[in-house]
Enzyme design. Sequence first.
Site, PDB file in Angstrom:
ATOM      1  N   LYS A 153       0.823  -1.217   0.000  1.00  0.00           N
ATOM      2  CA  LYS A 153       0.000   0.000   0.000  1.00  0.00           C
ATOM      3  C   LYS A 153       0.854   1.263   0.000  1.00  0.00           C
ATOM      4  CE  LYS A 153      -2.268  -0.946   3.827  1.00  0.00           C
ATOM      5  NZ  LYS A 153      -1.648  -2.201   4.286  1.00  0.00           N
ATOM      6  N   ARG A 178      -9.159   0.665   9.860  1.00  0.00           N
ATOM      7  CA  ARG A 178      -8.736  -0.699  10.188  1.00  0.00           C
ATOM      8  C   ARG A 178      -9.763  -1.425  11.048  1.00  0.00           C
ATOM      9  NH1 ARG A 178      -2.804   0.297   9.522  1.00  0.00           N
ATOM     10  NH2 ARG A 178      -1.684  -1.670   9.670  1.00  0.00           N
ATOM     11  N   ARG A 231      11.512  -6.571   4.287  1.00  0.00           N
ATOM     12  CA  ARG A 231      11.451  -5.113   4.514  1.00  0.00           C
ATOM     13  C   ARG A 231      12.125  -4.772   5.845  1.00  0.00           C
ATOM     14  NH1 ARG A 231       5.560  -2.352   4.720  1.00  0.00           N
ATOM     15  NH2 ARG A 231       5.482  -3.245   6.801  1.00  0.00           N
ATOM     16  N   ARG A 251      12.030  -0.881  11.386  1.00  0.00           N
ATOM     17  CA  ARG A 251      10.799  -1.017  12.177  1.00  0.00           C
ATOM     18  C   ARG A 251      10.866  -2.281  13.013  1.00  0.00           C
ATOM     19  NH1 ARG A 251       5.540  -0.065   8.454  1.00  0.00           N
ATOM     20  NH2 ARG A 251       4.661  -1.220  10.221  1.00  0.00           N
ATOM     21  N   ARG A 287      -0.022  -9.267  13.511  1.00  0.00           N
ATOM     22  CA  ARG A 287      -0.579  -8.190  12.671  1.00  0.00           C
ATOM     23  C   ARG A 287      -1.498  -8.774  11.595  1.00  0.00           C
ATOM     24  NH1 ARG A 287       4.784  -5.363  10.903  1.00  0.00           N
ATOM     25  NH2 ARG A 287       3.464  -3.977   9.691  1.00  0.00           N
TER      26      ARG A 287
END
Length: 191
Positions: free
Chosen positions: A14, A89, A128, A134, A146
Amino acid sequence: MLNLILFGPPGSGKGTQAAKLIEKYGLLHISTGDLFRYEIENGTPLGLKAEEFMSKGELVPDEITVGMLKNKVNDNPEVNGIIFDGFPRTLAQAEALDRFLAEKCLSITALIALDVPDEEIVQRILSRGETSGRSDDNDESIIRNRIFVYNEETAPIYNYYAESGKSIMIEGVGSVDVIFNRLTATIESVC
Ligand code: AMP
């Protein structure tokens, strides 16, 4: 105004696609995840609160998230449209967003979902995590949480917007350019 929800699980691309779409269509990109990370970097009370949830792969409570989102929209009254990335969300967030936009005589144009299988998601987020810095991208159990939270709380938003004929699913596996072309063709069919 072209108000799009770019939808899909964490790691579905996204953010990457939103960056390309805003360039093409001149839209405002609002990523609630990015807004929270900015607050955390600046050590604000909102950031400290958000970090409690983000570090576990859980959702930040709706009242905090919706308030922050509204402020961001209100701070940018002159835009051509908005890409909502990572928001809404929960169904409560979707309803709050619709009420908030309706007060401004605005609405969501379309929700476009990127369809990516769970195992591909885990691998993408782990890779990633090697560069993103992160902490929620580096631990497989947090990543799986998640995805679990996405399937339980977020995925039903697809059906919520489908009731008004606004939800569109596209294949989210492929090169960045191929997916971008699918997205622009879809956007041009709704606006
Ligand atoms: P993201 O960058 O979109 O993957 O978001 C990272 C984390 O920020 C999520 O795992 C949540 O903890 C939090 N977050 C981002 N957006 C929302 C939202 N709309 N509602 C609740 N929590 C959110």
